[in-house]
Design a protein around this motif. Structure first.
Motif, mmCIF file in Angstrom:
data_model
loop_
_atom_site.group_PDB
_atom_site.id
_atom_site.type_symbol
_atom_site.label_atom_id
_atom_site.label_comp_id
_atom_site.label_asym_id
_atom_site.label_seq_id
_atom_site.Cartn_x
_atom_site.Cartn_y
_atom_site.Cartn_z
ATOM 1 N N ASN A 56 0.797 -1.293 -0.030
ATOM 2 C CA ASN A 56 -0.094 -0.100 0.011
ATOM 3 C C ASN A 56 0.977 1.217 0.035
ATOM 4 N N GLU A 57 2.018 1.138 0.659
ATOM 5 C CA GLU A 57 2.818 2.577 0.746
ATOM 6 C C GLU A 57 3.429 2.732 -0.707
ATOM 7 N N ARG A 58 3.469 1.475 -1.563
ATOM 8 C CA ARG A 58 3.872 1.537 -2.891
ATOM 9 C C ARG A 58 2.845 1.781 -3.953
ATOM 10 N N GLN A 59 1.746 2.285 -3.370
ATOM 11 C CA GLN A 59 0.445 2.621 -4.315
ATOM 12 C C GLN A 59 0.047 1.270 -4.860
ATOM 13 N N VAL A 60 0.106 0.188 -4.319
ATOM 14 C CA VAL A 60 -0.184 -1.228 -4.886
ATOM 15 C C VAL A 60 -1.481 -1.549 -3.851
ATOM 16 N N GLN A 61 -2.567 -1.740 -4.563
ATOM 17 C CA GLN A 61 -3.821 -2.111 -3.558
ATOM 18 C C GLN A 61 -3.831 -3.851 -3.786
ATOM 19 N N ALA A 62 -3.407 -4.349 -2.653
ATOM 20 C CA ALA A 62 -3.449 -6.005 -2.717
ATOM 21 C C ALA A 62 -4.584 -6.532 -1.923
ATOM 22 N N GLN A 63 -4.794 -7.492 -2.822
ATOM 23 C CA GLN A 63 -6.102 -8.260 -2.155
ATOM 24 C C GLN A 63 -5.720 -9.662 -1.977
ATOM 25 N N LEU A 64 -5.918 -10.300 -0.844
ATOM 26 C CA LEU A 64 -5.654 -11.649 -0.694
ATOM 27 C C LEU A 64 -6.713 -12.514 -0.857
ATOM 28 N N VAL A 65 -6.645 -13.506 -1.810
ATOM 29 C CA VAL A 65 -7.720 -14.396 -2.166
ATOM 30 C C VAL A 65 -7.336 -15.815 -1.886
ATOM 31 N N PHE A 66 -7.809 -16.282 -0.970
ATOM 32 C CA PHE A 66 -7.599 -17.651 -0.301
ATOM 33 C C PHE A 66 -8.634 -18.612 -1.156
ATOM 34 N N VAL A 67 -7.780 -19.752 -1.934
ATOM 35 C CA VAL A 67 -8.823 -20.644 -2.504
ATOM 36 C C VAL A 67 -8.794 -21.957 -1.777
ATOM 37 N N ASP A 68 -9.958 -22.263 -1.529
ATOM 38 C CA ASP A 68 -10.015 -23.555 -0.566
ATOM 39 C C ASP A 68 -10.146 -24.909 -1.591
ATOM 40 N N ASP A 69 -9.488 -25.694 -1.692
ATOM 41 C CA ASP A 69 -9.601 -26.946 -2.419
ATOM 42 C C ASP A 69 -10.136 -27.945 -1.875
ATOM 43 N N GLY A 70 -11.179 -27.876 -1.411
ATOM 44 C CA GLY A 70 -12.109 -28.953 -0.704
ATOM 45 C C GLY A 70 -11.411 -29.390 0.412
ATOM 46 N N SER A 71 -11.116 -28.531 1.224
ATOM 47 C CA SER A 71 -10.320 -29.002 2.653
ATOM 48 C C SER A 71 -11.231 -29.628 3.334
ATOM 49 N N THR A 72 -10.967 -30.569 4.217
ATOM 50 C CA THR A 72 -11.828 -31.194 5.247
ATOM 51 C C THR A 72 -11.832 -31.037 6.518
ATOM 52 N N ASP A 73 -10.895 -29.972 6.922
ATOM 53 C CA ASP A 73 -10.609 -29.505 8.413
ATOM 54 C C ASP A 73 -11.364 -28.132 8.385
ATOM 55 N N ASN A 74 -11.117 -27.427 9.321
ATOM 56 C CA ASN A 74 -11.708 -26.100 9.385
ATOM 57 C C ASN A 74 -11.160 -24.786 8.428
ATOM 58 N N THR A 75 -10.275 -25.075 7.472
ATOM 59 C CA THR A 75 -9.897 -24.225 6.882
ATOM 60 C C THR A 75 -11.002 -22.792 5.970
ATOM 61 N N TRP A 76 -11.885 -23.672 5.374
ATOM 62 C CA TRP A 76 -12.902 -22.590 4.910
ATOM 63 C C TRP A 76 -13.537 -21.800 5.995
ATOM 64 N N GLN A 77 -13.752 -22.141 7.206
ATOM 65 C CA GLN A 77 -14.350 -21.528 8.300
ATOM 66 C C GLN A 77 -13.536 -20.491 8.931
ATOM 67 N N LEU A 78 -12.090 -20.673 8.718
ATOM 68 C CA LEU A 78 -11.419 -19.607 8.908
ATOM 69 C C LEU A 78 -11.295 -18.605 7.932
ATOM 70 N N ILE A 79 -11.225 -18.990 6.654
ATOM 71 C CA ILE A 79 -11.088 -17.876 5.548
ATOM 72 C C ILE A 79 -12.430 -17.108 5.558
ATOM 73 N N GLU A 80 -13.786 -17.632 5.835
ATOM 74 C CA GLU A 80 -14.935 -16.785 6.022
ATOM 75 C C GLU A 80 -14.549 -15.745 7.076
ATOM 76 N N ALA A 81 -14.082 -16.478 8.320
ATOM 77 C CA ALA A 81 -13.881 -15.380 9.238
ATOM 78 C C ALA A 81 -13.061 -14.352 9.096
ATOM 79 N N TYR A 82 -11.731 -14.580 8.195
ATOM 80 C CA TYR A 82 -11.198 -13.562 7.904
ATOM 81 C C TYR A 82 -11.703 -12.461 6.932
ATOM 82 N N CYS A 83 -12.442 -12.945 6.041
ATOM 83 C CA CYS A 83 -13.387 -12.090 5.044
ATOM 84 C C CYS A 83 -14.397 -11.427 5.875
ATOM 85 N N LYS A 84 -14.683 -11.640 6.687
ATOM 86 C CA LYS A 84 -15.713 -10.667 7.637
ATOM 87 C C LYS A 84 -15.016 -9.842 8.253
#
Length: 312
Positions: free
Chosen positions: A33-61
C-alpha cells in the motif's frame, strides 16, 4: 499509479498455518500500500476437510482486503491455482500465486511488482537454497527437476508456482484448453517479457507438506507427458538397440553352427526373454500414459466446480 494486485493462496487442510499466514501477509499488504499497490488476498479452498474454509470466511468478515473462493471438491493444486486465476483475471491488473504455508518468501512480491512496473508480464520466484528442507526432500526435488529438464530444457530449476503474472498474461494462459494442467510449463510458453527474483526458502511453520513423494512423482509424470514425447522416442531407441543385439545373436548362432562350437544358450535365452518381457511391459505402460492423457482431454470436463465466493 495504483495497481490492483491479487495474491492467490491455494489452501488444502491449512487450518494450522493460516493464522500465521494472515498476519505475515497483513504486514506485506501494508508495504504494498505504501508503494501505491492495492493488494487483495484471495484464499482458494481446495475442498479442505478441516476448518480451513471456516477460518477463511472469518477473515473475510474481519478484513475487507481478504477474499475467499471455495471449490466444491478437491481438484488438485494446479487446478486450484487455475480457479483462483479464473475468478480474478478480469478484476486485477496483476496476480501473484504463492502457497499458503509461505515457505516462499512473500516479501519478494514487492520486488516482483517493481519488475512488473518495468514492463515484465511474468516474474518468476526462484529458490536460491533449500537448506531448511530435509535431505530426502532436497534429493527428491533435485531428481524431480532433472527428470523435467530431460523432457523440456526450458523448464526452470527451483521454480515452483510462486510467480507474478500481468492481467494480459493471465488471460492468455486461460485460453489454453488443456485438462492436464502443468502451470510451470504452460506459463513458459506464453512468450511475454519475463523477470526473476531470488529468495531463500524458509521452514514450514505449521502443518504438513502437501507435496509428498507420491505427488511429486505424479507432477513429474504430468509435466513430461504434457510437454514432451521424449519417453516415446526413448522407447524407439530401445527397440532399435534390441534389434541390433538380436542381429548380433543370429550371427553368433550361425558362427556356432558352422564352426561346430558348443555354447550354453539356455541361460542366454532365458535372460533375453525376461529382458524383452520387461521392455514390452514398459513400452505398453508408457504408451498407456499418453493414451490416458488423450482420453482425459477428450472428456472436456471442467477444471473445477465452484461452490461460492466471498468478498470477490
Amino acid at each position: 499509479m495504483n495497481e490492483k494486485l491479487a495474491i492467490i493462496l491455494p489452501c488444502y487442510n491449512e487450518e494450522e498455518v493460516l493464522p500465521l499466514t494472515i498476519e505475515r501477509l497483513a504486514t506485506l499488504t501494508q508495504k504494498l500500500n505504501e508503494r501505491q499497490v492495492q493488494a487483495q488476498l484471495v484464499f482458494v479452498d481446495d475442498g479442505s476437510t478441516d476448518n480451513t474454509w471456516q477460518l477463511i470466511e472469518a477473515y473475510c468478515k474481519e478484513r475487507p482486503n481478504v477474499s475467499g473462493v471455495k471449490l466444491a471438491h478437491n481438484a488438485g493444486h494446479q487446478r486450484c491455482l487455475w480457479a483462483g486465476m479464473t475468478e480474478t483475471a478480469e478484476k486485477f491488473d496483476a496476480i501473484v500465486t504463492i502457497d499458503a504455508d509461505l515457505q516462499d518468501d512473500e516479501n519478494t512480491i514487492v520486488d516482483m511488482m517493481e519488475q512488473y512496473r518495468q514492463g515484465c508480464d511474468v516474474v518468476y520466484g526462484i529458490r536460491k537454497r533449500r537448506n531448511t528442507d530435509t535431505f530426502f526432500k532436497r534429493f527428491t526435488a533435485k531428481m524431480f527437476y532433472k527428470v523435467i529438464h530431460a523432457a523440456d530444457k526450458e523448464m526452470l530449476d527451483n521454480h515452483a508456482d510462486f510467480r507474478l503474472m500481468s492481467q494480459r498474461a493471465v488471460k492468455a494462459l486461460l485460453q489454453y484448453p488443456e485438462r492436464n494442467i502443468y502451470l510451470r510449463g504452460l506459463v513458459r510458453t506464453l512468450g511475454f517479457k519475463q523477470g526473476f527474483v531470488y529468495y531463500d526458502r524458509t521452514p514450514r511453520t505449521a502443518g504438513d507438506t502437501k507435496y509428498p513423494m507420491s505427488k511429486m512423482a505424479k507432477l513429474a509424470v504430468d509435466g513430461i507427458t504434457s510437454f514432451s514425447t521424449a519417453p516415446l522416442r526413448f522407447i524407439a531407441y530401445i527397440g532399435m538397440i534390441i534389434s541390433v543385439l538380436a542381429f548380433i545373436a543370429i550371427i553368433a548362432i550361425l558362427i556356432e553352427y558352422i564352426g561346430d562350437l558348443t555354447i550354453e544358450w539356455r541361460a542366454i535365452t532365458l535372460s533375453s526373454l525376461w529382458f524383452l518381457g520387461g521392455v514390452i511391459l514398459t513400452t505398453i505402460g508408457v504408451m498407456g500414459l499418453y493414451v490416458g492423457r488423450i482420453y482425459e482431454e477428450t472428456k472436456q470436463r471442467p477444471h473445477y466446480i465452484l461452490d461460492r465466493c466471498v468478498n470477490l
